[in-house]
Motif scaffolding. Structure first.
Motif, PDB file in Angstrom:
ATOM      1  N   ALA A 166       0.380  -1.512   0.092  1.00  0.00           N
ATOM      2  CA  ALA A 166      -0.157  -0.543   0.424  1.00  0.00           C
ATOM      3  C   ALA A 166       0.764   0.747  -0.200  1.00  0.00           C
ATOM      4  N   ALA A 167       2.133   0.937   0.508  1.00  0.00           N
ATOM      5  CA  ALA A 167       3.079   2.287   0.595  1.00  0.00           C
ATOM      6  C   ALA A 167       3.978   2.501  -0.528  1.00  0.00           C
ATOM      7  N   SER A 168       3.534   1.719  -1.577  1.00  0.00           N
ATOM      8  CA  SER A 168       4.232   1.952  -3.159  1.00  0.00           C
ATOM      9  C   SER A 168       3.273   1.849  -3.615  1.00  0.00           C
ATOM     10  N   ALA A 169       2.423   1.840  -3.051  1.00  0.00           N
ATOM     11  CA  ALA A 169       1.195   2.180  -4.267  1.00  0.00           C
ATOM     12  C   ALA A 169       0.967   3.483  -4.233  1.00  0.00           C
ATOM     13  N   ASN A 170       1.091   3.860  -2.710  1.00  0.00           N
ATOM     14  CA  ASN A 170       1.053   6.102  -3.119  1.00  0.00           C
ATOM     15  C   ASN A 170       2.035   6.554  -3.358  1.00  0.00           C
ATOM     16  N   PHE A 171       3.107   5.989  -3.132  1.00  0.00           N
ATOM     17  CA  PHE A 171       4.531   6.868  -3.641  1.00  0.00           C
ATOM     18  C   PHE A 171       4.078   7.043  -5.206  1.00  0.00           C
ATOM     19  N   VAL A 172       3.780   5.438  -5.941  1.00  0.00           N
ATOM     20  CA  VAL A 172       3.111   5.686  -7.287  1.00  0.00           C
ATOM     21  C   VAL A 172       2.195   6.495  -7.773  1.00  0.00           C
ATOM     22  N   TRP A 173       1.426   6.828  -6.495  1.00  0.00           N
ATOM     23  CA  TRP A 173       0.589   8.132  -7.050  1.00  0.00           C
ATOM     24  C   TRP A 173       1.003   9.688  -6.877  1.00  0.00           C
ATOM     25  N   GLN A 174       1.307   9.078  -6.226  1.00  0.00           N
ATOM     26  CA  GLN A 174       2.312  11.001  -5.433  1.00  0.00           C
ATOM     27  C   GLN A 174       3.220  11.433  -6.328  1.00  0.00           C
ATOM     28  N   LYS A 175       3.870  10.381  -7.445  1.00  0.00           N
ATOM     29  CA  LYS A 175       4.594  10.681  -8.882  1.00  0.00           C
ATOM     30  C   LYS A 175       4.069  11.579  -9.727  1.00  0.00           C
ATOM     31  N   ASN A 176       3.025  11.035 -10.029  1.00  0.00           N
ATOM     32  CA  ASN A 176       1.422  11.332 -10.484  1.00  0.00           C
ATOM     33  C   ASN A 176       0.585  11.317 -10.870  1.00  0.00           C
ATOM     34  N   PRO A 177       0.405  11.824  -9.562  1.00  0.00           N
ATOM     35  CA  PRO A 177      -1.529  11.688 -10.229  1.00  0.00           C
ATOM     36  C   PRO A 177      -2.109  11.936 -10.741  1.00  0.00           C
ATOM     37  N   GLY A 178      -4.006  10.265 -10.596  1.00  0.00           N
ATOM     38  CA  GLY A 178      -4.407  10.643 -11.741  1.00  0.00           C
ATOM     39  C   GLY A 178      -4.392  10.649 -13.359  1.00  0.00           C
ATOM     40  N   THR A 179      -3.190  10.785 -13.066  1.00  0.00           N
ATOM     41  CA  THR A 179      -2.890  10.528 -15.036  1.00  0.00           C
ATOM     42  C   THR A 179      -3.347   9.364 -15.334  1.00  0.00           C
ATOM     43  N   LEU A 180      -3.629   8.384 -16.751  1.00  0.00           N
ATOM     44  CA  LEU A 180      -3.337   7.144 -16.822  1.00  0.00           C
ATOM     45  C   LEU A 180      -3.067   6.249 -16.609  1.00  0.00           C
ATOM     46  N   GLN A 181      -1.229   6.455 -16.629  1.00  0.00           N
ATOM     47  CA  GLN A 181      -0.550   5.262 -16.114  1.00  0.00           C
ATOM     48  C   GLN A 181      -0.221   5.083 -14.415  1.00  0.00           C
ATOM     49  N   THR A 182      -0.840   5.779 -14.322  1.00  0.00           N
ATOM     50  CA  THR A 182      -1.249   5.936 -12.621  1.00  0.00           C
ATOM     51  C   THR A 182      -1.743   5.196 -12.069  1.00  0.00           C
ATOM     52  N   TRP A 183      -3.331   5.990 -13.240  1.00  0.00           N
ATOM     53  CA  TRP A 183      -4.418   5.005 -12.436  1.00  0.00           C
ATOM     54  C   TRP A 183      -4.299   3.058 -13.297  1.00  0.00           C
ATOM     55  N   LEU A 184      -3.605   3.326 -14.332  1.00  0.00           N
ATOM     56  CA  LEU A 184      -2.924   1.662 -14.391  1.00  0.00           C
ATOM     57  C   LEU A 184      -1.924   0.800 -13.517  1.00  0.00           C
TER      58      LEU A 184
ATOM     59  N   SER B  77       9.148   5.294  -9.069  1.00  0.00           N
ATOM     60  CA  SER B  77       9.941   5.036  -8.629  1.00  0.00           C
ATOM     61  C   SER B  77      10.973   3.964  -7.657  1.00  0.00           C
ATOM     62  N   ARG B  78      11.694   4.717  -7.143  1.00  0.00           N
ATOM     63  CA  ARG B  78      12.906   3.224  -7.273  1.00  0.00           C
ATOM     64  C   ARG B  78      12.500   3.192  -5.571  1.00  0.00           C
ATOM     65  N   PHE B  79      11.766   3.827  -4.408  1.00  0.00           N
ATOM     66  CA  PHE B  79      11.537   3.502  -2.856  1.00  0.00           C
ATOM     67  C   PHE B  79      10.365   2.659  -3.711  1.00  0.00           C
ATOM     68  N   ALA B  80       9.263   2.815  -4.142  1.00  0.00           N
ATOM     69  CA  ALA B  80       8.286   2.043  -4.390  1.00  0.00           C
ATOM     70  C   ALA B  80       8.514   0.795  -4.779  1.00  0.00           C
ATOM     71  N   ALA B  81       9.637   1.062  -5.878  1.00  0.00           N
ATOM     72  CA  ALA B  81       9.995  -0.582  -6.243  1.00  0.00           C
ATOM     73  C   ALA B  81      10.318  -1.016  -4.871  1.00  0.00           C
ATOM     74  N   LEU B  82      11.393  -0.793  -4.064  1.00  0.00           N
ATOM     75  CA  LEU B  82      11.587  -1.366  -2.995  1.00  0.00           C
ATOM     76  C   LEU B  82      11.160  -2.616  -1.723  1.00  0.00           C
ATOM     77  N   LEU B  83       9.624  -1.526  -1.781  1.00  0.00           N
ATOM     78  CA  LEU B  83       8.508  -2.134  -0.884  1.00  0.00           C
ATOM     79  C   LEU B  83       8.015  -2.630  -1.150  1.00  0.00           C
ATOM     80  N   LEU B  84       8.372  -3.371  -2.674  1.00  0.00           N
ATOM     81  CA  LEU B  84       7.412  -4.261  -2.957  1.00  0.00           C
ATOM     82  C   LEU B  84       9.021  -5.680  -2.636  1.00  0.00           C
TER      83      LEU B  84
END
Length: 157
Positions: free
Chosen positions: A57-75, A125-132
């Motif tokens: 969930a933290a990883s997903a949040n970091f990804v969302w914070q990078k580009n909130p609301g974009t199609l790529q982020t929703w995917l 986000s390297r940190f988001a990937a690290l959280l996985l």
């Protein structure tokens, strides 16, 4: 407007509640299976998965914070959700069908999806990937453990 971490955390919890669709009869079947001697950490598995889902969930949040609301982020959010659903269905489906092979298959799909998601979010986000990474470490352990259960309980494969 709700904070993204609240929404992501709530969705994670809601999906987790889906795993409660297990009947006591199904749990009794699993409890009777022979286990490998090295499986001494079984009582810790719910705690381990809780930590892994928090990291996801933290990883997903970091990804969302990078580009909130974009199609790529929703995917990406859909990919995170798919991985969580696959992971959460492991036990209920294995128990429902009383088949270790079902669990093994779902676990293997989770390993593959986890790798794909990790490498997909790495450029964002390297940190988001690290959280996985905890998922990438633990899910093969689960798949291997299920394979060991198959070997010890071929009649329940």
């Amino acid at each position: 407007m709700l904070q993204s971490w609240i929404v992501i955390g709530a969705i994670t919890l809601i999906v987790q509640f889906g795993s409660f669709f297990i009947t006591p009869r199904d749990v009794k079947w699993f409890a009777k299976l022979a286990r490998p001697r090295w499986l001494v950490f079984e009582p810790l598995i719910p705690v381990i998965w809780t930590v892994i889902f928090i990291c996801g969930a933290a990883s997903a949040n970091f990804v969302w914070q990078k580009n909130p609301g974009t199609l790529q982020t929703w995917l990406f959010m859909g990919f995170y959700l798919l991985l969580e659903i696959i992971t959460v269905t492991y036990i209920p489906l294995m128990l429902r069908f009383r088949s270790l092979r079902v669990g093994e298959t779902i676990g293997s799909v989770g390993v593959i999806l986890g790798l794909l998601l990790t490498f997909s979010v790495l450029p964002v986000s390297r940190f988001a990937a690290l959280l996985l990474v905890p998922y990438l470490i633990w899910s093969p352990v689960g798949a291997y453990t299920t394979e060991e259960l198959v070997q010890l309980n071929p009649q329940d494969a």
